[in-house]
Design a protein around this motif. Structure first.
Motif, short mmCIF file in Angstrom:
data_model
loop_
_atom_site.label_atom_id
_atom_site.label_comp_id
_atom_site.label_asym_id
_atom_site.label_seq_id
_atom_site.Cartn_x
_atom_site.Cartn_y
_atom_site.Cartn_z
N GLN A 8 9.70 -28.80 -33.43
CA GLN A 8 10.79 -27.97 -33.94
C GLN A 8 10.91 -26.75 -33.02
O GLN A 8 10.54 -25.63 -33.36
CB GLN A 8 10.50 -27.54 -35.39
N ASP A 11 18.37 -29.57 -34.96
CA ASP A 11 16.92 -29.41 -35.12
C ASP A 11 16.26 -30.78 -35.16
O ASP A 11 16.90 -31.80 -34.96
CB ASP A 11 16.58 -28.56 -36.36
N GLY A 12 14.97 -30.79 -35.43
CA GLY A 12 14.20 -32.03 -35.37
C GLY A 12 14.51 -33.05 -36.44
O GLY A 12 14.11 -34.22 -36.30
N SER A 13 15.22 -32.67 -37.50
CA SER A 13 15.48 -33.61 -38.58
C SER A 13 16.37 -34.78 -38.15
O SER A 13 16.36 -35.83 -38.77
CB SER A 13 16.13 -32.88 -39.77
#
Length: 256
Positions: free
Chosen positions: A66, A44-46
């Motif tokens: 996201q 994911d975007g993290s």
């Protein structure tokens, strides 16, 4: 005589004024300050956090998509919503499958340039599925498990070696334990109009990536007529070497 003197003085004054006007520097077009980051499959975007930190420190306005990786159409729609929120031109960045997303979404008018981080750059009618369906002999094959209810996962035991080989073991283990399912509709989503045909493109080729063979990266970068930067690392280069990724993004932001 006085009239002649006055006339000469007037001409001199006009010449000085014209010279001063001509000497004024032409305002330079401002560098692009908006960056939109798009993640790939199984994550994911993290994972963009360190890239985000470095870019914001350098004064960039950074947004992270996201995308649900549920289908190419869904992911493009999520990306376009973020692009619509930007004020001014944008550098659109994609990692891995995120490259397919930016290839389709990058036709938006405010996208100035595309940056591929060891990413897929499909042509019209191609998908990630078609690009990986015929690997070269000896090329690494991603350890993708058979789909379950239409969703794909990487073999947990092989995740670190395939995706994050240059990360500390605990960091690679965390990525394996937190991986996000990737839908077959995203894998098989075909591109309509590739943005790289009309927008400047940049590509970070990563030698040592076991998810996208380096030969495939080079071929896609060449086809897209991309400005190429080379480095060694893993598929998770945006996590392991964020400064290298930022260097390429900032180079793209400076292109007029």
């Amino acid at each position: 005589m006085k009239l002649k003197t006055l006339a000469l003085a007037a001409v001199a004054a006009l010449s000085l004024a014209a010279g001063a006007y001509a000497a004024e520097p032409t305002p330079a077009s401002p560098a692009v300050k908006n960056v939109v980051l798009v993640h790939g499959g199984f994550v994911d975007g993290s994972g963009w956090q360190q890239v985000y930190n470095l870019l914001t420190k350098d004064g960039y306005n950074v947004s992270i998509v996201q995308n649900p990786t549920s289908s190419l159409a869904d992911d493009v729609a999520f990306t376009r919503r973020v692009l619509e929120q930007q004020t001014g031109p944008v550098i659109l960045v994609g990692h891995s499958y995120g490259g397919a997303v930016i290839t389709e979404a990058g036709s938006a008018d405010n996208v100035k340039a595309l940056v591929y981080i060891t990413a897929f750059a499909p042509d019209a009618g191609e998908s990630v599925q078609t690009l990986i369906s015929h690997p070269a002999p000896g090329a690494p094959v991603p350890p993708i498990l058979p789909p379950k209810d239409g969703w794909l996962m990487l073999d947990h035991a092989k995740f670190a070696a395939a995706f994050a080989g240059d990360l500390p073991p605990k960091a690679a283990q965390f990525m394996a334990d937190s991986q996000v399912p990737w839908n077959v509709a995203a894998l098989g989503g075909a591109i309509s109009t590739p943005a790289w045909k009309s927008k400047p493109s940049f590509y970070l080729v990563v030698d040592g990536d076991h998810m996208i063979p380096v030969e495939a990266q080079r071929a896609m970068a060449k086809r897209a007529n991309a400005t190429v930067m080379n480095t060694k690392g893993s598929h998770a280069i945006y996590v392991s070497q964020p400064a290298v990724v930022v260097k390429l993004i900032e180079a793209a932001a400076k292109v007029k």
